[in-house]
Design a protein around this motif. Structure first.
Motif, PDB file in Angstrom:
ATOM      1  N   PHE A  60      40.949 -12.808  -4.928  1.00 21.64           N
ATOM      2  CA  PHE A  60      41.073 -13.760  -3.825  1.00 21.64           C
ATOM      3  C   PHE A  60      41.883 -14.959  -4.302  1.00 21.64           C
ATOM      4  CE2 PHE A  60      36.876 -11.686  -3.265  1.00 21.64           C
ATOM      5  CZ  PHE A  60      37.163 -10.997  -2.094  1.00 21.64           C
ATOM      6  N   GLN A  61      43.051 -15.126  -3.733  1.00 23.12           N
ATOM      7  CA  GLN A  61      43.922 -16.232  -4.133  1.00 23.12           C
ATOM      8  C   GLN A  61      43.457 -17.537  -3.489  1.00 23.12           C
ATOM      9  OE1 GLN A  61      48.287 -15.257  -4.395  1.00 23.12           O
ATOM     10  NE2 GLN A  61      47.628 -13.526  -3.117  1.00 23.12           N
ATOM     11  N   PRO A  62      43.794 -18.667  -4.102  1.00 27.24           N
ATOM     12  CA  PRO A  62      43.446 -19.961  -3.504  1.00 27.24           C
ATOM     13  C   PRO A  62      43.997 -20.094  -2.088  1.00 27.24           C
ATOM     14  CG  PRO A  62      44.231 -20.239  -5.753  1.00 27.24           C
ATOM     15  CD  PRO A  62      44.468 -18.812  -5.396  1.00 27.24           C
ATOM     16  N   GLY A  63      43.193 -20.733  -1.250  1.00 25.96           N
ATOM     17  CA  GLY A  63      43.614 -20.950   0.121  1.00 25.96           C
ATOM     18  C   GLY A  63      43.406 -19.753   1.022  1.00 25.96           C
ATOM     19  N   GLY A  64      42.680 -18.732   0.550  1.00 20.85           N
ATOM     20  CA  GLY A  64      42.362 -17.610   1.419  1.00 20.85           C
ATOM     21  C   GLY A  64      43.279 -16.428   1.309  1.00 20.85           C
ATOM     22  N   GLY A  65      44.178 -16.438   0.315  1.00 18.79           N
ATOM     23  CA  GLY A  65      45.067 -15.305   0.162  1.00 18.79           C
ATOM     24  C   GLY A  65      44.348 -14.077  -0.354  1.00 18.79           C
ATOM     25  N   GLY A  66      44.932 -12.902  -0.118  1.00 12.99           N
ATOM     26  CA  GLY A  66      44.316 -11.652  -0.541  1.00 12.99           C
ATOM     27  C   GLY A  66      44.646 -11.326  -1.980  1.00 12.99           C
ATOM     28  N   ALA A  67      44.390 -10.075  -2.335  1.00 13.16           N
ATOM     29  CA  ALA A  67      44.591  -9.632  -3.704  1.00 13.16           C
ATOM     30  C   ALA A  67      46.065  -9.711  -4.092  1.00 13.16           C
ATOM     31  CB  ALA A  67      44.091  -8.207  -3.865  1.00 13.16           C
ATOM     32  N   SER A  68      46.288 -10.029  -5.367  1.00 17.01           N
ATOM     33  CA  SER A  68      47.649 -10.153  -5.862  1.00 17.01           C
ATOM     34  C   SER A  68      47.717  -9.655  -7.289  1.00 17.01           C
ATOM     35  CB  SER A  68      48.104 -11.615  -5.815  1.00 17.01           C
ATOM     36  OG  SER A  68      49.326 -11.790  -6.512  1.00 17.01           O
ATOM     37  N   ILE A  69      48.833  -9.038  -7.655  1.00 15.70           N
ATOM     38  CA  ILE A  69      49.061  -8.637  -9.040  1.00 15.70           C
ATOM     39  C   ILE A  69      50.247  -9.406  -9.635  1.00 15.70           C
ATOM     40  CG2 ILE A  69      48.043  -6.349  -8.792  1.00 15.70           C
ATOM     41  CD1 ILE A  69      50.929  -5.250  -8.553  1.00 15.70           C
ATOM     42  N   ASP A  70      50.552 -10.543  -9.039  1.00 15.35           N
ATOM     43  CA  ASP A  70      51.647 -11.382  -9.527  1.00 15.35           C
ATOM     44  C   ASP A  70      51.201 -12.088 -10.810  1.00 15.35           C
ATOM     45  OD1 ASP A  70      53.686 -13.085 -10.041  1.00 15.35           O
ATOM     46  OD2 ASP A  70      53.723 -14.025  -8.060  1.00 15.35           O
ATOM     47  N   PRO A  71      51.787 -11.780 -11.960  1.00 12.70           N
ATOM     48  CA  PRO A  71      51.350 -12.397 -13.222  1.00 12.70           C
ATOM     49  C   PRO A  71      51.587 -13.895 -13.261  1.00 12.70           C
ATOM     50  CG  PRO A  71      53.369 -11.146 -13.565  1.00 12.70           C
ATOM     51  CD  PRO A  71      52.917 -10.827 -12.172  1.00 12.70           C
ATOM     52  N   ALA A  72      52.410 -14.414 -12.349  1.00  9.71           N
ATOM     53  CA  ALA A  72      52.690 -15.850 -12.363  1.00  9.71           C
ATOM     54  C   ALA A  72      51.425 -16.674 -12.136  1.00  9.71           C
ATOM     55  CB  ALA A  72      53.741 -16.170 -11.304  1.00  9.71           C
ATOM     56  N   PHE A  73      50.440 -16.082 -11.436  1.00  6.12           N
ATOM     57  CA  PHE A  73      49.200 -16.809 -11.174  1.00  6.12           C
ATOM     58  C   PHE A  73      48.530 -17.223 -12.485  1.00  6.12           C
ATOM     59  CE2 PHE A  73      44.624 -17.027 -10.625  1.00  6.12           C
ATOM     60  CZ  PHE A  73      44.483 -17.814  -9.493  1.00  6.12           C
ATOM     61  N   PHE A  74      48.713 -16.412 -13.534  1.00  2.00           N
ATOM     62  CA  PHE A  74      48.026 -16.633 -14.806  1.00  2.00           C
ATOM     63  C   PHE A  74      48.930 -17.294 -15.836  1.00  2.00           C
ATOM     64  CE2 PHE A  74      46.189 -12.826 -12.815  1.00  2.00           C
ATOM     65  CZ  PHE A  74      44.845 -13.179 -12.767  1.00  2.00           C
ATOM     66  N   ASN A  75      50.074 -17.775 -15.417  1.00  2.00           N
ATOM     67  CA  ASN A  75      51.060 -18.283 -16.359  1.00  2.00           C
ATOM     68  C   ASN A  75      50.706 -19.701 -16.819  1.00  2.00           C
ATOM     69  OD1 ASN A  75      53.293 -18.566 -17.926  1.00  2.00           O
ATOM     70  ND2 ASN A  75      54.734 -18.938 -16.221  1.00  2.00           N
ATOM     71  N   CYS A  76      49.831 -19.762 -17.798  1.00  2.00           N
ATOM     72  CA  CYS A  76      49.416 -21.042 -18.373  1.00  2.00           C
ATOM     73  C   CYS A  76      48.767 -20.747 -19.710  1.00  2.00           C
ATOM     74  CB  CYS A  76      48.448 -21.779 -17.452  1.00  2.00           C
ATOM     75  SG  CYS A  76      46.958 -20.829 -17.009  1.00  2.00           S
ATOM     76  N   ALA A  77      48.370 -21.762 -20.413  1.00  2.00           N
ATOM     77  CA  ALA A  77      47.737 -21.561 -21.728  1.00  2.00           C
ATOM     78  C   ALA A  77      46.799 -22.716 -22.008  1.00  2.00           C
ATOM     79  CB  ALA A  77      48.798 -21.467 -22.818  1.00  2.00           C
ATOM     80  N   HIS A  78      45.857 -22.452 -22.881  1.00  2.00           N
ATOM     81  CA  HIS A  78      44.934 -23.484 -23.360  1.00  2.00           C
ATOM     82  C   HIS A  78      44.995 -23.536 -24.879  1.00  2.00           C
ATOM     83  CE1 HIS A  78      43.199 -24.097 -19.424  1.00  2.00           C
ATOM     84  NE2 HIS A  78      42.886 -22.819 -19.306  1.00  2.00           N
ATOM     85  N   ALA A  79      44.669 -24.675 -25.409  1.00  2.00           N
ATOM     86  CA  ALA A  79      44.633 -24.812 -26.862  1.00  2.00           C
ATOM     87  C   ALA A  79      43.603 -23.848 -27.451  1.00  2.00           C
ATOM     88  CB  ALA A  79      44.280 -26.246 -27.253  1.00  2.00           C
ATOM     89  N   SER A  80      43.893 -23.343 -28.639  1.00  2.00           N
ATOM     90  CA  SER A  80      42.960 -22.427 -29.291  1.00  2.00           C
ATOM     91  C   SER A  80      41.647 -23.135 -29.596  1.00  2.00           C
ATOM     92  CB  SER A  80      43.558 -21.899 -30.599  1.00  2.00           C
ATOM     93  OG  SER A  80      44.707 -21.135 -30.342  1.00  2.00           O
ATOM     94  N   LEU A  81      40.590 -22.396 -29.449  1.00  2.00           N
ATOM     95  CA  LEU A  81      39.288 -22.910 -29.844  1.00  2.00           C
ATOM     96  C   LEU A  81      39.161 -22.853 -31.366  1.00  2.00           C
ATOM     97  CD1 LEU A  81      37.020 -21.166 -27.176  1.00  2.00           C
ATOM     98  CD2 LEU A  81      37.928 -23.496 -27.131  1.00  2.00           C
TER      99      LEU A  81
END
Length: 792
Positions: free
Chosen positions: A396-417
């Motif tokens: 479920f995408q933000p704002g009510g969107g349906g399923a997506s396989i677009d990798p851009a949604f996950f394009n971010c990073a966090h500092a290593s633990l």
């Protein structure tokens, strides 16, 4: 030479000596003479407690767990040993070592007492190189411990993936500095390795298979899970954060594991939270914050390689206003994937249907429920950085969107633990020189007519050593300077009658407390004698005296000592390993009843009497102490006969000079009624019963504090009390039910189900009874059915 001949030994020495001086007759040097071999005498290692195989193995093993001293190692022999009672360890700085997880096998398939097969409640304890087989409930549980090491252990249910198996294999909860390495767990109906509400955890180089959850980290902080093999489970590795608990899950690294073939159908008993895990799940992160998943080999998991979901996907609800059900700051990167998500077996979401028509089913799935009202800020996003060939999906995408396989949604990073570093356990302080047996015997030889308070720092072999009663063979009356008391509502122990006395050293007083147990001075002795009437309809038929339990307030806390009465009534002996007594009586309904009455061992007392020293709600408090249960204002505010006079018990204690701080208005004390008094409101009677029978565990500092269900008399009846509250770590105890207490439907309530069971892995309380308290079950049932509202 005639003189030398009369002294053969001396002669031989002289001859050899002369030979050495003059040499051999041929002129060559003599061969050296070797000194006689002397076998050095073996000196027993004082720090090694060896439990030999053979007759009476169980009793000797239990006694070793109880009598071991700090710094010692208990060594178990090779072989397979059937045990029918729980092992409990409550001594710091102890190692228990077998001959190998395939060589030393402790088989608990016939266990009848205790909620776990092995229970540890002390600090800096190492268990290594042995196996626990077919535990009826949990295999090995640590509670409130600082310094937990489980090394080269095996816990196995030989049935395989069976619903009737115990819930947890290796089970540290509310602990700190946990190391689990080189272990194996097979067949847990909840989690093979489960670490809950704990801090600083390393789980490495273990193998888990045929469990519902292979490894589960729940509501814990700072965990490293690496170099493990999780295969053929329902789900490989799980990190969960659940509501109504005192710790929020955060900071877990899952890396360099092999997670494969986790396609075993989910066999968790209905009602358990792991029941929502789809077969074929590699890694599942639910509602957890700050998780880093990297370097893992994830292959052949039919539903998904990695699932990141909200608690809301479970379909359960919560009224915990501080709880965040959504996962945040998840970072998945640099894993190796092969043949995942080829045949989803979804229980909560139809992933295949939702992603139908898209280019393949995702291997990494995020449900997106937490972002339905808007995307997370960058600092909280779900970030995935994998090769382009790895399929990613958001349901479920933000704002009510349906399923997506677009990798851009996950394009971010966090500092290593950062890596978890366990604290170095503090060295055990050297105690005073232990007393000799003769010194203890001297202390336990009373003088005079009063209680023998001089013996309170030692454990006398016989109850008579404390001189508590005018007649040493009659513990029901005529206490020497002791104050008798009765509770407004009594704790149930197989219908046994109880005789209670408090002995406070002269000149000292206990301090009144409005809600908690009174603060008794060091040296106080509380005695409770258990008897079974022969005929409840005929008092003249007499009763059997079974046991006397002492709680003694020593300098380092309350000690618990069980004394079993000899069947001929000639005295009571300290029996730290506990025991059994076959009893038969005529019940109040006229029926003949019988039971194998269980007398708990000394360490098991902590299951009910153990609490955290400070009820701070921090969730990790590794120091525990024993405390009495009954001596609280709400249970003592009643009249009792003292000689020819009837008097309020609290007032009598104050007048006797053993209680200070008592309020003047006794009527203002919130008092728990007798649960059998039908003239009192039904709910008040139920709350009184659940308080005295359950709240010593079900309270913020109690042994069942991790359940989040608290039943003190003064609490409001709401979700914290158990109303419409989902279970936590209940295993088979849930009975396939969803909530602790269901208004209007007693049969749907887990509490009623557990009270009405006598199965070791189901019954509540876990210890303290061997039969069902039918009248109490009916009381709670009537109360719930009188309510309305349900849990919808």
């Amino acid at each position: 030479m005639k003189i030398l001949a009369k002294i053969p030994a001396l002669s031989a020495v002289l001859v050899l000596g002369l030979a050495a001086l003059v040499g051999c007759s041929d002129g060559s040097d003599p061969a050296p003479v070797a000194p006689p071999e002397v076998t050095p005498e073996e000196v027993p290692d004082p720090n090694l407690v060896i439990v030999e195989p053979g007759e009476d193995f169980q009793r000797r093993l239990i006694e070793a767990f109880i009598n071991v001293e700090p710094g010692q190692t208990i060594e178990l022999p090779a072989g397979e040993y059937a045990l029918d009672a729980q092992l409990s360890l409550d001594v710091d700085n102890v190692t228990v070592r077998g001959q190998g997880q395939g060589e030393t096998l402790l088989d608990f398939g016939t266990q009848v007492s205790g909620g776990e097969s092995i229970l540890v409640t002390s600090n800096n304890v190492v268990l290594e190189d042995f196996a626990v087989i077919d535990a009826p409930s949990d295999g090995i549980k640590f509670k409130f411990s600082n310094g937990v090491t489980l090394r080269s252990m095996r816990v196995e249910w030989t049935c395989g993936a069976c619903e009737e198996n115990g819930a947890y294999g290796l089970y540290p909860v509310q602990t700190k500095n946990v190391l689990i390495e080189d272990c194996e767990v097979i067949g847990a109906s909840d989690a093979g390795i489960y670490v809950g509400q704990s801090d600083k955890i390393i789980v490495r180089r273990n193998r888990v298979s045929l469990n519902v959850a292979g490894i589960e980290i729940e509501n814990s902080t700072d965990s490293d899970v690496y170099d493990n093999i999780a295969e053929n489970n329902t789900g490989g590795i799980l990190v969960f954060d659940l509501p109504n608990l005192s710790v929020d899950g955060a900071r877990a690294r899952i890396f360099d594991n092999t997670i494969r073939d986790n396609n075993t159908p989910n066999f968790a008993p209905a009602g358990n939270i792991v029941g929502v895990v789809p077969a074929g799940t590699g890694i599942l992160a639910m509602a957890f914050d700050d998780v880093e998943i990297f370097g893992n080999r994830i292959e052949n998991n039919q539903s998904m390689a990695v699932a990141i979901v909200s608690y809301d996907i479970s379909g359960l609800t919560t009224n915990d206003v501080t709880y965040d059900p959504d996962p945040r700051r998840i970072h998945v990167h640099d894993n190796l994937y092969s043949n995942n998500a080829y045949a989803p077996a979804d229980l909560a979401l139809d992933v295949a249907g939702l992603f139908a028509g898209l280019d393949g089913l995702p291997e990494v799935v995020y449900d997106g429920l937490g972002e339905a009202e808007g995307a997370f800020a960058d600092a909280d996003r779900i970030c995935v950085a994998e090769k382009d060939s790895v399929r990613l999906g958001v349901v479920f995408q933000p704002g009510g969107g349906g399923a997506s396989i677009d990798p851009a949604f996950f394009n971010c990073a966090h500092a290593s633990l950062t890596a978890v570093e366990l604290d170095t356990p503090e060295e055990i302080a050297q105690g005073e020189r232990p007393l000799t047996d003769d010194e203890i015997a001297a202390l336990c030889t009373p003088e005079g007519a009063g209680p023998n308070f001089d013996a309170t720092e030692v454990s006398c072999r016989e109850l008579a050593g404390y001189n508590l009663f005018a007649d040493a063979l009659e513990p029901r009356a005529a206490a020497n300077a002791g104050v008798g008391y009765e509770l407004t509502s009594a704790l149930f122990t197989d219908y046994a009658s109880k005789y209670r006395f408090i002995f406070v050293p002269e000149g000292l007083q206990a301090a009144y407390n409005e809600q908690n147990v009174f603060d008794f001075p060091v040296g106080t002795i509380i005695a409770k004698t258990f008897t079974m009437p022969n005929d409840f309809l005929n008092a003249a038929s007499g009763e059997v005296i079974i046991e006397t339990r002492l709680m003694i307030h020593r300098r380092d806390g309350w000690a618990t000592l069980p004394y079993i009465w000899r069947e001929d009534g000639s005295g009571a002996d300290l029996t730290v390993a506990g025991g059994r007594r076959s009893l038969e009586w005529i019940h109040s309904d006229g029926s003949t009843r019988s039971t194998e009455y269980v007398i708990p061992d000394a360490n098991s007392c902590k299951t009910c009497h153990g609490v955290t020293r400070a009820e701070t709600g921090s969730g990790v408090n590794t120091e525990t102490v024993n405390l009495p249960i009954g001596p609280k204002a709400r249970f003592l505010n009643r009249d009792r006969q003292y000689g020819d006079a009837t008097k309020n018990q609290l007032a009598h204690m104050a007048d006797e000079g053993i209680l200070v701080g008592l309020p003047a208005d006794l009527a203002a004390i919130d008092t728990a009624p007798d649960w059998e008094d039908v003239s009192k409101p039904l709910e008040s009677r139920v709350k009184a019963y659940l308080d005295i029978n359950c709240a010593h565990c079900h309270s913020p500092g109690g042994f069942a504090s991790n359940s989040g269900m608290f039943t003190e008399f003064w609490r409001e009846v709401n979700a914290t009390y158990g109303v419409c509250k989902p279970p936590v770590a209940a295993g088979a105890g849930s009975g396939g039910l969803q909530y602790g207490l269901v208004p209007g439907n007693a049969d749907a309530s887990i509490a009623v189900f557990r009270m009405n069971s006598n199965e070791p892995n189901v019954r509540m309380p876990e210890i303290g009874r061997s039969i069902i308290h039918d009248e109490a079950v009916e009381l709670v049932r009537n109360w719930l059915n009188s309510l309305s509202g349900g849990c919808d």
